[in-house]
Write a protein that holds these residues in place. Structure first.
Motif, PDB file in Angstrom:
ATOM      1  N   GLU A   1      -2.517   5.689   2.690  1.00  0.00           N
ATOM      2  CA  GLU A   1      -3.757   4.901   2.621  1.00  0.00           C
ATOM      3  C   GLU A   1      -4.086   4.245   3.966  1.00  0.00           C
ATOM      4  O   GLU A   1      -5.179   3.729   4.151  1.00  0.00           O
ATOM      5  N   ILE A   2      -3.129   4.266   4.870  1.00  0.00           N
ATOM      6  CA  ILE A   2      -3.303   3.584   6.155  1.00  0.00           C
ATOM      7  C   ILE A   2      -3.584   4.634   7.223  1.00  0.00           C
ATOM      8  O   ILE A   2      -2.755   5.499   7.502  1.00  0.00           O
TER       9      ILE A   2
ATOM     10  N   GLU B   1     -10.308  -8.262  10.634  1.00  0.00           N
ATOM     11  CA  GLU B   1     -10.416  -6.958   9.970  1.00  0.00           C
ATOM     12  C   GLU B   1     -11.322  -5.968  10.690  1.00  0.00           C
ATOM     13  O   GLU B   1     -11.031  -4.784  10.750  1.00  0.00           O
TER      14      GLU B   1
ATOM     15  N   ALA C   1       0.852  -1.196   0.000  1.00  0.00           N
ATOM     16  CA  ALA C   1       0.000   0.000   0.000  1.00  0.00           C
ATOM     17  C   ALA C   1       0.881   1.236   0.000  1.00  0.00           C
ATOM     18  O   ALA C   1       2.102   1.144   0.089  1.00  0.00           O
TER      19      ALA C   1
ATOM     20  N   LEU D   1      -3.394  -7.634   7.395  1.00  0.00           N
ATOM     21  CA  LEU D   1      -3.871  -6.361   7.916  1.00  0.00           C
ATOM     22  C   LEU D   1      -2.679  -5.436   8.114  1.00  0.00           C
ATOM     23  O   LEU D   1      -1.675  -5.828   8.700  1.00  0.00           O
TER      24      LEU D   1
ATOM     25  N   LYS E   1      -6.595   2.380  12.577  1.00  0.00           N
ATOM     26  CA  LYS E   1      -7.524   1.572  11.769  1.00  0.00           C
ATOM     27  C   LYS E   1      -6.728   0.480  11.070  1.00  0.00           C
ATOM     28  O   LYS E   1      -5.513   0.554  10.961  1.00  0.00           O
ATOM     29  N   SER E   2      -7.433  -0.531  10.570  1.00  0.00           N
ATOM     30  CA  SER E   2      -6.741  -1.575   9.807  1.00  0.00           C
ATOM     31  C   SER E   2      -7.122  -1.471   8.335  1.00  0.00           C
ATOM     32  O   SER E   2      -8.209  -1.022   7.994  1.00  0.00           O
ATOM     33  N   LYS E   3      -6.189  -1.864   7.496  1.00  0.00           N
ATOM     34  CA  LYS E   3      -6.435  -1.936   6.049  1.00  0.00           C
ATOM     35  C   LYS E   3      -6.062  -3.343   5.630  1.00  0.00           C
ATOM     36  O   LYS E   3      -4.929  -3.788   5.833  1.00  0.00           O
ATOM     37  N   CYS E   4      -7.013  -4.065   5.052  1.00  0.00           N
ATOM     38  CA  CYS E   4      -6.764  -5.438   4.616  1.00  0.00           C
ATOM     39  C   CYS E   4      -6.289  -5.432   3.164  1.00  0.00           C
ATOM     40  O   CYS E   4      -6.899  -4.794   2.305  1.00  0.00           O
ATOM     41  N   VAL E   5      -5.184  -6.122   2.925  1.00  0.00           N
ATOM     42  CA  VAL E   5      -4.645  -6.258   1.571  1.00  0.00           C
ATOM     43  C   VAL E   5      -4.369  -7.738   1.319  1.00  0.00           C
ATOM     44  O   VAL E   5      -4.110  -8.503   2.245  1.00  0.00           O
TER      45      VAL E   5
END
Length: 121
Positions: free
Chosen positions: A10-11, A50, A6, A27, A15-19
């Motif tokens: 974007e992060i 997530e 990422a 995460l 919070k978490s960002k799932c990729v």
């Protein structure tokens, strides 16, 4: 293998960002400006982390309440709730089904020119 995951911006903090990286759901979590990567799979039943709450350097499994350190992956609490409802100690043992606390997998993170890379193997 080092994989582009990422862009740093974007992060979102806390919070978490799932990729998806190499058939692995990871995460990305930013805590106090540092980015961590852990497998999006609770070590209890393999359910997604997530939607878990992130607080004080931990993420809580939204399904059974297990809590994991986002840096090390270590379990700091084990199966003490069902979909957010706190369980008595005997209920926790029942839901754990004899499974002992286990960490979730974590992965090294590097940042180069605003891009987040995760080493998956």
């Amino acid at each position: 293998m080092k994989v582009k995951a990422a862009q740093v911006d974007e992060i979102i903090e806390g919070k978490s960002k799932c990729v998806k990286l190499d058939n692995l759901k990871v995460l990305l979590i930013k805590q106090k400006g540092e980015i961590f990567a852990l497998e999006n799979k609770c070590s209890h039943f393999g359910l997604s982390l997530e939607k878990g709450a992130i607080k004080d350097g931990t993420i809580t499994c939204p399904w059974h309440g297990s809590r994991f350190d986002i840096k090390s992956g270590e379990a700091v609490a084990w199966v003490d709730a069902v979909v957010g409802i706190q369980l008595p100690k005997w209920g926790s043992k029942l839901i754990a089904m004899g499974k002992e606390p286990q960490p979730v997998r974590t992965f090294p993170v590097t940042i180069e020119n605003g891009t987040v890379f995760v080493t998956t193997a």
